[in-house]
Enzyme design. Structure first.
Site, PDB file in Angstrom:
ATOM      1  CG  ASP A 185       8.180  26.304  -2.594  1.00 51.19           C
ATOM      2  OD1 ASP A 185       8.661  25.494  -2.030  1.00 51.19           O
ATOM      3  OD2 ASP A 185       7.067  25.972  -2.869  1.00 51.19           O
ATOM      4  CG  ASP A 243       4.833  20.251   0.051  1.00 50.89           C
ATOM      5  OD1 ASP A 243       4.587  21.021   0.674  1.00 50.89           O
ATOM      6  OD2 ASP A 243       5.295  20.065  -0.829  1.00 50.89           O
TER       7      ASP A 243
HETATM    8  C1  DGJ Z   1       6.122  23.267  -2.860  1.00 50.12           C
HETATM    9  C2  DGJ Z   1       5.499  23.587  -1.685  1.00 50.12           C
HETATM   10  O1  DGJ Z   1       5.850  22.859  -0.492  1.00 50.12           O
HETATM   11  C3  DGJ Z   1       3.951  23.682  -1.370  1.00 50.12           C
HETATM   12  O2  DGJ Z   1       3.423  23.936  -0.049  1.00 50.12           O
HETATM   13  C4  DGJ Z   1       3.507  24.558  -2.449  1.00 50.12           C
HETATM   14  O3  DGJ Z   1       3.659  25.819  -2.018  1.00 50.12           O
HETATM   15  C5  DGJ Z   1       3.835  24.342  -3.699  1.00 50.12           C
HETATM   16  N1  DGJ Z   1       5.356  23.927  -3.793  1.00 50.12           N
HETATM   17  C6  DGJ Z   1       3.625  25.084  -4.905  1.00 50.12           C
HETATM   18  O4  DGJ Z   1       4.048  24.771  -6.051  1.00 50.12           O
END
Ligand code: DGJ
Length: 728
Positions: free
Chosen positions: A481, A551
């Site tokens: 990430d 997200d």
């Molecule tokens: C952002 C990501 O896009 C989410 O899927 C998740 O992993 C969060 N970060 C976790 O902090």
């Protein structure tokens, strides 16, 4: 031969299956662009495309080399325009020399054509297997400054693409500062185009914008340190009448993950100059004597059959010749990610319960997301401290990974290795390891700072801390990430005159880190993420075999996000999960069936607390998983036809056709009220001619389905349906 040099005309002809790209050398000096478009088989007379009627252009100076003919490069189509002399349009190249001058005058020195395609030093790039590509390298030299530029073109005949990059070499004795060095530039002799690009935000990635070119410049860029949610490193010039299925498109995609710029300038003669490369804003690169600099690669696709064919060309290329490793051609596992199920609130028991339930439902992989390390109970702390949070997982991550594997599903783990929390052991030990300016306050984004990957010791730390965790042996997957962009850009390890190199050096450091981890752990499937699709670009696809698309998991919003993303990215790379209702981002409640079908149009998975679902929901999920296992090869490896866009109305249709055309999946969604409407007859595409297909026990000829269409049923709002067709 896909690249031909016709010596009597000094003409270069780069050919792919359906396109030609032609330019020539004039007076042994300047490269003049002649043509890009549908393939030409006989080039005799092509030089007459050149418009030499430049007389009377009083405002346009005449190049010294062209005095006799009274030619002006300011009015010519140029192959790679450098700044400093007669051409005063938007340059592809701009540099500063020892005397403070910014005049570049490159002259042709020579060229070579060879089979295959070289790798780009430290940069991801499309690769050629055996002899499927040919490369042309043209060397240009500026005798006054000692600068050489190598223009590199590779033609992939069958895949129907041309790739380009440029290398600058300082062969002189003095420093040269590069201010702008585009990966490609293409001049067109008309401006009758629409400019098409992808823009957005987190939760609203990849919206498609199409607008006519106007006089002057349209320029899209990122200065955020990542390609970003806001704009994608892709654009297309399309004819006015171009649709998804018909018409001409010239498309450009950059294999790069950092700051980029792209655009098009229409000049007073209605010529269009299109370009793409590293963002020249806040960029400088110092080339000392003997040093070289290579740009990222630009991929050029020409389609005569609309945006659909353009996308399928990108999909084939990126699946076959950019993605790498064990998972390149392997079906992707169905996964459950615990993020929306638990956020930071989990312990070992909760994760093992999720794993057992996942196994029962047919899920193949559990990914443990944020919160498993350091003291991380919320997003204010511990990034950088990559050891187990023993408050939550007393027996450690290795033990949990083993237990999940013993349940019979694979285990995956989340990292955000490029970041550091000010409240972390790493930060207290190495406060200067983040990107910052000594005398300035550091702005926080999601309570965190960006590590300075332009520094080797920082890259080494990331490789060793991630490797230590992966070495336990039971981790088959990582989600990588990246949740904030750059601010106060500076590196305490670089001298003042190299501070404008930080953003690009960071990306080179990141690529180096990813390469080392990918090489050391070839069996680990790597997923990329940047608050969803904030860095879902072709550069990342060289390392990550899938990407978290957004997200926003609301199925109806996702139709648009996945549609826009698919302009360049193949479905098998697009992570798509079924989440809980009401949806955590939009508050909307959409039926489980629709959520499932929408997620099946990408790399399928779940992101809800499956330990809390009803028996009916469990049965439905089992059926979804069974269905996806049956059709996933068609979706992941097949051809996508976007039959109806969610941007255009109340229904969306995606059609996936297997490569052998034997199986077809037609996905159908209604996303706003469609009652009291006629049923929709949707015309299928890409079927095998002269054959018949069976769907719901009925037989249809391919001709019928393509000519008259398949009659779908009326569905209620926010519903979905999939129809499966098998060749007979
Ligand atoms: C952002 C990501 O896009 C989410 O899927 C998740 O992993 C969060 N970060 C976790 O902090």
């Amino acid at each position: 031969m896909s690249i031909e040099y016709i010596s009597d005309k000094e003409l270069f002809h780069i050919k792919t299956k359906n396109s030609s790209y032609i330019f020539r050398l004039r007076k042994g000096y300047e490269l003049e662009h002649l043509y890009y478009g549908e393939r030409i088989n006989d080039t005799r007379g092509i030089e007459f495309l050149s418009d030499d009627n430049f007389l009377g252009a009083t405002l346009h100076a005449i190049d010294s080399e062209f005095t006799e003919e009274k030619l002006s490069t300011d009015r010519m189509l140029r192959e790679y325009p450098f700044y400093g002399s007669v051409d005063l349009r938007c340059p592809a190249f701009h540099a500063e020399y020892r005397d403070g001058s910014r005049v570049t005058k490159m002259k042709y020195l020579g060229h070579k054509i060879f089979s295959g395609k070289p790798e780009l030093d430290g940069l991801p790039s499309v690769y050629a297997k055996s002899d499927e590509a040919q490369t042309l390298e043209i060397t240009m030299a500026d005798s006054f400054t000692g600068l050489n530029l190598i223009y590199r073109y590779s033609a992939f005949e069958e895949l129907d693409v041309i790739t380009r990059s440029v290398t600058a070499v300082n062969t002189g004795n003095s420093e040269i500062t590069l201010d702008k060095i585009m990966s490609c530039s293409v001049d067109f002799d008309n401006s009758d185009f629409d400019f098409v690009h992808l823009h957005g935000e987190a939760w609203r990635e990849c919206e498609i914008e199409r607008k006519p070119l106007v006089n002057g410049e349209v320029r899209i860029s990122s200065a955020r340190g990542a390609s970003s949610h806001l704009h994608s490193p892709f654009f297309a010039l399309a004819n006015k009448n171009t649709t998804e299925f018909e018409g001409e498109v010239f498309a450009f995609s950059l294999v790069y993950s950092g700051n980029f710029e792209l655009g098009a300038e229409v000049d007073s003669l209605k010529n269009t100059r299109a370009y793409m490369g590293i963002n020249s804003f806040d960029f400088k690169w110092l080339l000392e004597s003997g040093q070289s600099f290579t740009t990222p690669e630009a991929v050029m696709v020409h389609s005569s059959n609309g945006f659909g064919e353009m996308s399928r060309t990108f999909h084939n290329l990126y699946r076959n010749n950019l993605a790498r490793g064990k998972y390149q051609n392997a079906v992707r596992p169905i996964l459950i990610n615990n993020w929306e199920a638990t956020y930071f609130d989990f312990n070992e028991e909760k994760i093992l319960n999720l794993a057992s339930k996942a196994k029962e439902l047919g899920i193949e992989l559990l990914v443990l997301d944020d919160g498993w390390f350091g003291k991380r109970n919320d997003d204010t702390l511990s990034l950088g401290d990559w050891y187990t949070n023993t408050d939550k997982l007393p027996e450690g991550i290795a033990s949990l990974a083993k237990k999940v594997t013993e349940i019979g599903i694979k285990f995956g783990l989340w990292f955000e290795p490029e970041m550091v929390s000010p409240n972390s052991e790493l930060y207290h030990k190495h406060p200067d390891w983040c990107i910052h300016i000594e005398v300035r306050e550091k702005s926080l984004g999601r309570n965190q700072l960006v590590l300075d990957l332009s520094r080797k010791e920082v890259c080494d730390y990331i490789v060793s801390s991630v490797s230590d965790i992966l070495s336990c042996g039971n981790i088959s997957y990582i989600k990588w990430d990246m949740n904030r962009n750059f601010t106060e850009i500076g590196s305490s390890a670089l001298p003042p005159k190299r501070q404008s190199e930080v953003a690009h050096r960071y990306i080179l450091g990141l690529y180096n880190v990813l390469e080392r981890i990918k090489t050391a752990f070839p069996d680990v499937l790597m997923e990329g993420c940047a608050s969803g699709g904030g860095r879902f670009d072709a550069g990342m696809m060289y390392y990550f075999n899938q990407f978290w698309t957004s997200d926003n998991t609301d199925a109806i919003d996702r139709l648009k996000i996945q549609y826009g993303t698919s302009m360049v990215m193949p479905s098998m790379f697009m992570g798509a999960h079924v989440s809980a209702v009401p949806n955590h981002q939009t508050g909307r409640t959409i039926p489980l069936e629709t959520r499932g079908l929408c997620a099946m149009c990408g790399q399928f998975g779940y992101e809800l607390d499956i330990t809390q679902i009803s028996d009916d929901e469990a049965d439905e999920i089992k059926n979804q998983i069974e269905l996806y296992k049956n059709i996933r090869e068609v979706i992941q490896f097949g051809d996508l036809y976007r039959l109806k866009s969610p941007f255009d109305g109340e229904k969306t249709f995606f059609e996936f056709v297997s490569k052998d055309k034997a199986r077809v999946c037609l996905f159908y969604f209604t996303h706003s009220c469609a009652v009291q409407c006629n049923t929709e007859k949707i015309k299928l595409k890409g079927l095998k001619p002269d054959s018949a297909y069976k769907c719901n026990k009925q037989i249809y000829s391919a001709e019928f389905l393509e000519r008259f269409g398949f009659d779908t049923e009326n569905l209620q709002d926010n519903s979905g349906k999939v129809y499966l067709f098998e060749i007979q």
